[in-house]
Design a protein around this motif. Sequence first.
Motif, PDB file in Angstrom:
ATOM      1  N   ASN A 121      66.108  -5.029 -22.256  1.00 43.62           N
ATOM      2  CA  ASN A 121      64.886  -4.730 -22.996  1.00 43.62           C
ATOM      3  C   ASN A 121      65.261  -3.956 -24.247  1.00 43.62           C
ATOM      4  OD1 ASN A 121      62.982  -5.907 -21.311  1.00 43.62           O
ATOM      5  ND2 ASN A 121      63.047  -4.157 -19.908  1.00 43.62           N
ATOM      6  N   GLY A 180      56.443  -6.619 -22.373  1.00 43.57           N
ATOM      7  CA  GLY A 180      56.418  -7.901 -21.668  1.00 43.57           C
ATOM      8  C   GLY A 180      56.353  -9.108 -22.586  1.00 43.57           C
ATOM      9  N   ASN A 181      56.419  -8.883 -23.909  1.00 46.19           N
ATOM     10  CA  ASN A 181      56.429  -9.995 -24.840  1.00 46.19           C
ATOM     11  C   ASN A 181      57.807 -10.658 -24.810  1.00 46.19           C
ATOM     12  OD1 ASN A 181      53.787  -9.453 -25.929  1.00 46.19           O
ATOM     13  ND2 ASN A 181      54.732  -7.671 -26.924  1.00 46.19           N
ATOM     14  N   SER A 182      57.820 -11.945 -24.967  1.00 44.29           N
ATOM     15  CA  SER A 182      59.111 -12.645 -24.995  1.00 44.29           C
ATOM     16  C   SER A 182      59.118 -13.676 -26.113  1.00 44.29           C
ATOM     17  CB  SER A 182      59.393 -13.327 -23.654  1.00 44.29           C
ATOM     18  OG  SER A 182      58.475 -14.373 -23.438  1.00 44.29           O
ATOM     19  N   GLN A 183      60.301 -13.981 -26.523  1.00 42.63           N
ATOM     20  CA  GLN A 183      60.475 -15.007 -27.560  1.00 42.63           C
ATOM     21  C   GLN A 183      61.767 -15.770 -27.267  1.00 42.63           C
ATOM     22  OE1 GLN A 183      60.719 -13.557 -31.573  1.00 42.63           O
ATOM     23  NE2 GLN A 183      60.856 -15.591 -32.434  1.00 42.63           N
ATOM     24  N   THR A 239      64.349 -13.233 -25.532  1.00 42.26           N
ATOM     25  CA  THR A 239      64.257 -11.768 -25.664  1.00 42.26           C
ATOM     26  C   THR A 239      62.912 -11.296 -25.118  1.00 42.26           C
ATOM     27  OG1 THR A 239      63.355 -11.930 -27.904  1.00 42.26           O
ATOM     28  CG2 THR A 239      65.745 -11.735 -27.698  1.00 42.26           C
ATOM     29  N   TRP A 240      62.945 -10.097 -24.519  1.00 35.71           N
ATOM     30  CA  TRP A 240      61.740  -9.447 -24.016  1.00 35.71           C
ATOM     31  C   TRP A 240      61.679  -8.032 -24.546  1.00 35.71           C
ATOM     32  CZ3 TRP A 240      64.796 -12.415 -20.782  1.00 35.71           C
ATOM     33  CH2 TRP A 240      64.180 -13.498 -20.160  1.00 35.71           C
ATOM     34  N   ASP A 241      60.478  -7.541 -24.755  1.00 38.21           N
ATOM     35  CA  ASP A 241      60.332  -6.133 -25.105  1.00 38.21           C
ATOM     36  C   ASP A 241      59.670  -5.395 -23.942  1.00 38.21           C
ATOM     37  OD1 ASP A 241      57.622  -6.668 -25.237  1.00 38.21           O
ATOM     38  OD2 ASP A 241      57.531  -6.592 -27.437  1.00 38.21           O
TER      39      ASP A 241
END
Length: 173
Positions: free
Chosen positions: A2, A34-37, A29-31
């Motif tokens: 993270n 809980g966002n991912s790309q 990738t996640w922050d």
Amino acid sequence: NNLNSSSTVTKTYTRSAVNGNEYRYRLVTWDYAGNSQIIGWPTWNLRFDTLPPSLPTISSSTHTNNVWNNNDDPAFSITKNGDGPSWSNSYYCLDTSNNCNPSIQWDTASYSNVSNATHYFRAKTCDQWGCSWVRSFTVKVDDQLPTATITYTPNTWTNNNVTVKITCSDTHS
């Protein structure tokens, strides 16, 4: 991992490379929220070429390697002996000292009116790994006629022995 807003993470993944194989990777990738790309959609391709290219094969429709010939228009073909899917280019050159660096890219070559001498057609194969050693094909060209002179003594009618002298010469072969 993270990441917070200013983090950089470097990861090294070691994979046993097999020559000619292609591996596909996708990075997600996640922050903390809980966002991912997905980055590099759909995938990154990593291709491995772990072997040097093989020596090319040189052939000629006009000349035999290292044999005198009266044809001053030699022609050649280069056959790439690839080590896998990445081999791509052949390079060649022609000189009389057997040390030119093959830099002309193509699989065939022909020349017109080369000089009477020993020439060296040199070729190499290059791929993603690098270049092969250079292979040479020796071209011996002699399109000039040999000369001969005959002298004899006596040069009139005789009933005695006659001495005949024959002198032959050829500039190249």
